[in-house]
Design an enzyme around this catalytic site. Structure first.
Site, PDB file in Angstrom:
ATOM      1  N   ILE A 402       0.785  -1.277   0.083  1.00 55.48           N
ATOM      2  CA  ILE A 402      -0.074  -0.088  -0.084  1.00 55.48           C
ATOM      3  C   ILE A 402       0.773   1.274   0.128  1.00 55.48           C
ATOM      4  O   ILE A 402       0.530   2.218  -0.623  1.00 55.48           O
ATOM      5  CB  ILE A 402      -0.967  -0.200   1.152  1.00 55.48           C
ATOM      6  CG1 ILE A 402      -2.143  -1.156   1.126  1.00 55.48           C
ATOM      7  CG2 ILE A 402      -1.737   1.034   1.409  1.00 55.48           C
ATOM      8  CD1 ILE A 402      -2.585  -1.692   2.058  1.00 55.48           C
ATOM      9  N   ASP A 403       2.073   1.079   0.702  1.00 56.68           N
ATOM     10  CA  ASP A 403       2.764   2.187   0.867  1.00 56.68           C
ATOM     11  C   ASP A 403       3.271   2.699  -0.644  1.00 56.68           C
ATOM     12  O   ASP A 403       3.227   3.663  -0.953  1.00 56.68           O
ATOM     13  CB  ASP A 403       3.913   2.014   1.624  1.00 56.68           C
ATOM     14  CG  ASP A 403       4.401   3.314   2.450  1.00 56.68           C
ATOM     15  OD1 ASP A 403       3.736   4.385   2.521  1.00 56.68           O
ATOM     16  OD2 ASP A 403       5.425   3.138   3.274  1.00 56.68           O
ATOM     17  N   ASP A 404       3.964   1.736  -1.287  1.00 59.80           N
ATOM     18  CA  ASP A 404       4.386   1.972  -2.843  1.00 59.80           C
ATOM     19  C   ASP A 404       3.349   2.504  -3.724  1.00 59.80           C
ATOM     20  O   ASP A 404       3.535   3.369  -4.340  1.00 59.80           O
ATOM     21  CB  ASP A 404       5.021   0.657  -3.345  1.00 59.80           C
ATOM     22  CG  ASP A 404       6.621   0.513  -2.869  1.00 59.80           C
ATOM     23  OD1 ASP A 404       7.169   0.907  -3.721  1.00 59.80           O
ATOM     24  OD2 ASP A 404       6.964  -0.128  -1.764  1.00 59.80           O
ATOM     25  N   GLU A 407       2.631   6.118  -2.974  1.00 58.35           N
ATOM     26  CA  GLU A 407       3.605   6.961  -3.721  1.00 58.35           C
ATOM     27  C   GLU A 407       3.788   7.008  -5.229  1.00 58.35           C
ATOM     28  O   GLU A 407       4.340   7.905  -5.671  1.00 58.35           O
ATOM     29  CB  GLU A 407       4.920   6.706  -2.873  1.00 58.35           C
ATOM     30  CG  GLU A 407       5.089   6.816  -1.401  1.00 58.35           C
ATOM     31  CD  GLU A 407       4.868   8.480  -0.924  1.00 58.35           C
ATOM     32  OE1 GLU A 407       5.483   9.150  -1.795  1.00 58.35           O
ATOM     33  OE2 GLU A 407       4.266   8.808  -0.107  1.00 58.35           O
ATOM     34  N   HIS A 478       0.634   8.506   4.140  1.00 60.61           N
ATOM     35  CA  HIS A 478       0.743   8.459   2.573  1.00 60.61           C
ATOM     36  C   HIS A 478      -0.272   8.201   1.765  1.00 60.61           C
ATOM     37  O   HIS A 478      -0.553   8.804   0.750  1.00 60.61           O
ATOM     38  CB  HIS A 478       1.987   7.343   2.282  1.00 60.61           C
ATOM     39  CG  HIS A 478       3.318   7.744   2.856  1.00 60.61           C
ATOM     40  ND1 HIS A 478       4.483   6.763   3.091  1.00 60.61           N
ATOM     41  CD2 HIS A 478       4.074   8.732   3.241  1.00 60.61           C
ATOM     42  CE1 HIS A 478       5.473   7.298   3.424  1.00 60.61           C
ATOM     43  NE2 HIS A 478       5.103   8.733   3.632  1.00 60.61           N
TER      44      HIS A 478
END
Length: 672
Positions: A402-404, A407, A478
């Site tokens: 989810i973070d990638d 971003e 994020h």
């Protein structure tokens, strides 16, 4: 300090000169702006020069010598040890040894028992002798700490493979775990994806209990070789530790009477699970530990080294190696091209690089090609959710994160691509997938939704690092920022994320950093998200965060936080100034409307002053985490992308806040 022109670099540059009050601006605001612009230009040139022709960026990912030691132990176990690899790995391991004979797990960190034991054994494999001075110092320290018996479970598993430790003295991990339905506690999907990928092959290893002939004894690493495992009192039966200790005893008894047919079916089920998750490049999950254990497990089930699965797996491990100019060989635990590329794209765009610059278009093309279009383990809890999103590595289709994804969406939004329809479609899929991965509490974890079972962490086997994937403030921040940029700040799901972040704020005003060190990272991730989502900069939550960030600024103008902040309160917000952590602090302050304050000016001046002539920064300190405290990471590109992002936003402003007016609230204007 004052600003001077450094003729050797041909550009305005800061250098330290005597100054009075360290809280005073180092130079006038107009001069700082000029210096920041020039520093950003140098950094842009440096970063553009590091892009691969295919469009991606990747910095080295440094961890600790256990990766290198376990690689050698794997080769010894499989009988594929070769002199060149052994020599090069030993050179690296020796180079990481501290003066007292020990090894640590992060720069300037304390000695680590398990790392020291594994490094010692690896050097024994390379021919170093117990009487060599550096080995005697290491062995003596290990004995002082209680010997092998006090090391973590994973270290003792590696030693058990060669008879240096008894399998009976290790926690049991039965392969019948594969039969647990998803609603039963301790089923494999209760574990975080990294733990799941490691545990499944280890159930086979635990059942098989292999022992290869030991090439030497390790008596010097025991406090008493005649009694290597001193007896320990059991925890009270009414405690969770006591319950799981007794469960482990029962599993040891079961190991002796397990029906052979059932066990064989369980191991074959585990093997199928492993093979189904092997990536196209031969790796598993894009990370080294599951690949190592998967190769061992399949080998124990009869897969010879020439089998296509095994050949691909071993070849993938070779791609985790970094060969240095001095002949040393370092093993990366993972590789981070998607993460590095989206962060580099954001940094360049925010520093004024044109949205249609060829480098950004190439980066966008490469990221679009990395989109994951098939279900993975995440779909166990979200079976109706359509795939989308991005992983961290070159190849990891089973585990987008989810973070990638957040971003990458933010990066793609900064690029003027010649095929906007393609970009829009990918972004839409990524956003929809991310929204579908929201946990029940309104926040987001890294790889799974609602991966919050309290039981896995209590297993005797799980004595190292995080084994579950609960929501974190940095990932949620994020995601909220991405949703705001996508015009979804008023979406009820985004508002639930904001509410969760507000509730998670620490009493001191900061946020905990799960994937970066630590409260500076968490706060640098959350404040820009809150402001982007429409929380005024004058809101008490933002003001408390601002005051905390200012309160932990170092006298030199930078910010730093030691990894010991995960264990010791006195280290929270404190440590040697680093480029990445200074940038995170600045991103929080800039988002909160603090651009004209002395704190921001001093931070920008520190970045400009510490920049090297080629436009880069040096950063030996570890500012990333795999597991807080237990597994630390030095992302070599962090020191480039985050300072450039901060300098760019100082010079040009946040591109989305400027365009939309979101989060343009004013700060107090009173710096500390």
């Amino acid at each position: 300090m004052t600003a001077t022109t450094d003729g050797s670099t041909g550009a305005a540059h800061l250098r330290a000169v005597p100054a009075g009050d360290p809280t005073e601006p180092t130079i006038a605001a107009d001069d700082i702006l000029d210096v920041a612009r020039q520093a950003a230009e140098r950094s842009v040139e440096h970063l553009l020069g590091r892009q691969d022709e295919q469009g991606w960026w990747k910095g080295d990912l440094a961890t600790n010598v256990t990766m290198d030691a376990e690689d050698l132990l794997l080769r010894q176990f499989l009988g594929i040890q070769d002199p060149d690899t052994l020599r090069a790995a030993a050179r690296f391991i020796r180079g990481e040894q501290l003066g007292d004979g020990t090894w640590n797990t992060f720069y300037e960190g304390p000695p680590d028992l398990s790392a020291t034991i594994e490094a010692y054994v690896a050097l024994r494999l390379a021919g170093d002798l117990p009487d060599d001075p550096h080995m005697k110092r290491a062995a003596g320290w290990v004995r002082e700490q209680g010997g092998i018996a006090e090391s973590r479970v994973f270290t003792r598993i590696w030693l058990a493979l060669f008879g240096w430790w008894k399998w009976d003295d290790l926690p049991e991990l039965p392969p019948e775990l594969m039969f647990f339905p998803k609603w039963v506690p301790l089923n494999i999907y209760d574990f975080g994806c990294w733990a799941r990928q490691t545990i499944v092959p280890l159930t086979i290893v635990s059942a098989k209990r292999p022992v290869r002939p030991a090439p030497f004894a390790l008596d010097e690493l025991h406090t008493d070789p005649a009694c290597p495992r001193p007896p320990r009192p059991a925890a009270p039966v009414v405690s969770w530790d006591g319950v799981f200790q007794r469960l482990d005893k029962a599993l040891h008894l079961y190991h002796k009477v397990a029906p052979r047919r059932l066990r064989r079916i369980a191991m074959n089920t585990a093997a199928r699970w492993i093979i189904e998750r092997q990536e196209n490049d031969g790796c598993w999950g894009g990370i080294q530990p599951p690949a190592v254990y998967s190769v061992i497990a399949l080998h124990l089930l009869g897969y010879d080294l020439d089998h296509p699965v095994m050949r691909a797996g071993l070849a993938s491990l070779d791609r985790f190696t970094v060969w240095r100019e001095d002949g040393a060989r370092m093993v990366e635990a993972c590789q981070s091209p998607v993460w590095d590329t989206c962060l580099a794209t954001i940094a360049l765009a925010d520093a004024g690089v044109s949205p249609d610059h060829p480098a950004l278009v190439r980066a966008a093309d490469w990221m679009l090609g990395e989109e994951i279009d098939r279900p993975g383990d995440w779909s166990v809890r979200r079976p109706q959710l359509a795939p989308g999103g991005w992983a961290f590595e070159f190849h990891n289709d089973s585990y987008p994160d989810i973070d990638d994804t957040a971003e990458v969406v933010l990066a793609l939004r900064r690029v003027r691509h010649p095929d906007p329809a393609r970009v829009e479609a990918a972004i839409e899929r990524g956003v929809d997938w991310t929204l579908g991965m929201q946990s029940r509490n309104g926040a987001w974890g890294a790889f799974d939704a609602d991966n919050t079972s309290p039981f896995p962490n209590r297993l005797p086997f799980c004595d190292f690092g995080e084994v579950i994937d609960p929501p974190s403030a940095d990932v949620t921040g994020h995601v909220v920022e991405m949703l705001a940029v996508e015009g979804r700040a008023c979406d009820p799901r985004a508002r639930r994320g904001v509410d969760w972040l507000m509730a998670e704020q620490e009493r001191n005003g900061a946020w905990f950093g799960r994937w970066g060190v630590n409260y500076i990272y968490g706060t640098g991730s959350v404040v820009p998200a809150l402001v982007a989502a429409g929380v005024p900069a004058a809101h008490p939550s933002v003001r408390r965060a601002v005051e905390w960030v200012k309160s932990v600024q170092n006298d030199d103008g930078g910010w730093g936080e030691d990894l010991r902040s995960y264990r010791e309160e006195k280290w929270i917000g404190h440590g040697a100034s680093t480029a990445s952590q200074t940038a995170w602090a600045l991103l929080a302050l800039l988002a909160a409307g603090e651009r004209e304050t002395r704190s921001v000016e001093r931070g920008v001046a520190w970045l400009a002053e510490t920049q090297q002539a080629d436009g880069s920064w040096d950063e030996p300190h570890f500012t990333g985490t795999g597991f807080p405290w237990d597994f630390s990471i030095n992302y070599h590109l962090y020191r480039q992308v985050f300072p450039l992002t901060a300098l760019g936003r100082y010079v040009y402003g946040d591109p989305f806040a400027t365009a939309s007016g979101i989060g343009a609230g004013t700060g107090t204007g009173e710096g500390a």
